[in-house]
Design an enzyme around this catalytic site. Structure first.
Site, PDB file in Angstrom:
ATOM      1  CG  HIS A   1      -1.019  -3.708  -3.267  1.00 38.93           C
ATOM      2  ND1 HIS A   1      -0.182  -4.755  -3.839  1.00 38.93           N
ATOM      3  CD2 HIS A   1      -1.797  -4.546  -2.531  1.00 38.93           C
ATOM      4  CE1 HIS A   1      -0.541  -5.851  -3.501  1.00 38.93           C
ATOM      5  NE2 HIS A   1      -1.418  -5.935  -2.756  1.00 38.93           N
TER       6      HIS A   1
ATOM      7  CD  GLU B   1       3.061  -0.310  -5.185  1.00 39.31           C
ATOM      8  OE1 GLU B   1       4.093  -1.432  -5.248  1.00 39.31           O
ATOM      9  OE2 GLU B   1       2.117  -0.655  -4.452  1.00 39.31           O
TER      10      GLU B   1
END
Length: 187
Positions: A82, A84
């Site tokens: 992801h 992040e």
């Protein structure tokens, strides 16, 4: 020395707030995403300084969803990290501490990304869209991380080369990794 003060003929366009600016950067980062199921971008910032960016994409050197398909387990693509996680990893690779920073993310982080942001020292998260099946909000609250929901920023980049008297269009040279540029729009 002769000094003139030259005022603009038109009032200046509205400047984006810092939060809008960093959210737009997260949106731009999301354009690099390699999973067609979700495009997400993340910009990690401290003191109005960009520390790192990330987007959801495959591990370095491994196949992308866009070319090899998604690996879906329990309705989640597991081929990609992801945004992040990629932003945190990018900062780590360059020895950048994230303590006290803000994460600007296009979407509410999933549970795992929320925990990683908290563990990395992020103290504030700014988003403009939610994500399904996440406990992020709960973990942020328990950890004292401030969560702010904003409206999606203006999708337009306001830059008019012809309008700026000191700017000159660069000569067009094709880059090895980019398509031939489109001709400028007629005015």
């Amino acid at each position: 020395m002769n000094i003139d003060i030259v005022k603009p003929a038109e009032p200046p366009a509205r400047r984006p707030t810092w939060d809008e600016y960093f959210l737009k950067l997260a949106m731009l980062a999301s354009e690099r995403a390699t999973c067609p199921r979700m495009h997400c971008g993340c910009v990690l910032v401290r003191d109005r300084y960009v520390l790192s960016t990330g987007y959801n994409g495959s591990l370095p050197g491994t196949p992308h969803c866009t070319t090899h398909g998604c690996l879906v387990v329990n309705n989640h693509c597991v081929r990609t990290n992801h945004a992040e996680i990629n932003a945190i990893c990018q900062a780590t690779r360059h020895g950048i501490t994230l303590t006290g920073g803000t994460a600007y993310v296009t979407n509410m982080p999933c549970t795992h990304c929320a925990k990683a942001l908290i563990a990395a020292g992020i103290v504030r998260v700014v988003i403009f869209s939610d994500y399904h099946d996440t406990l992020a909000e709960r973990f942020f609250q328990e950890a004292g991380v401030e969560l702010e929901r904003h409206h999606i920023p203006d999708l337009t980049i306001h830059y008019d080369l012809a309008k700026y008297s000191s700017a000159v269009a660069a000569a067009r040279r094709p880059c090895a990794d980019s398509p031939e540029p489109s001709p400028p729009a007629e005015r």
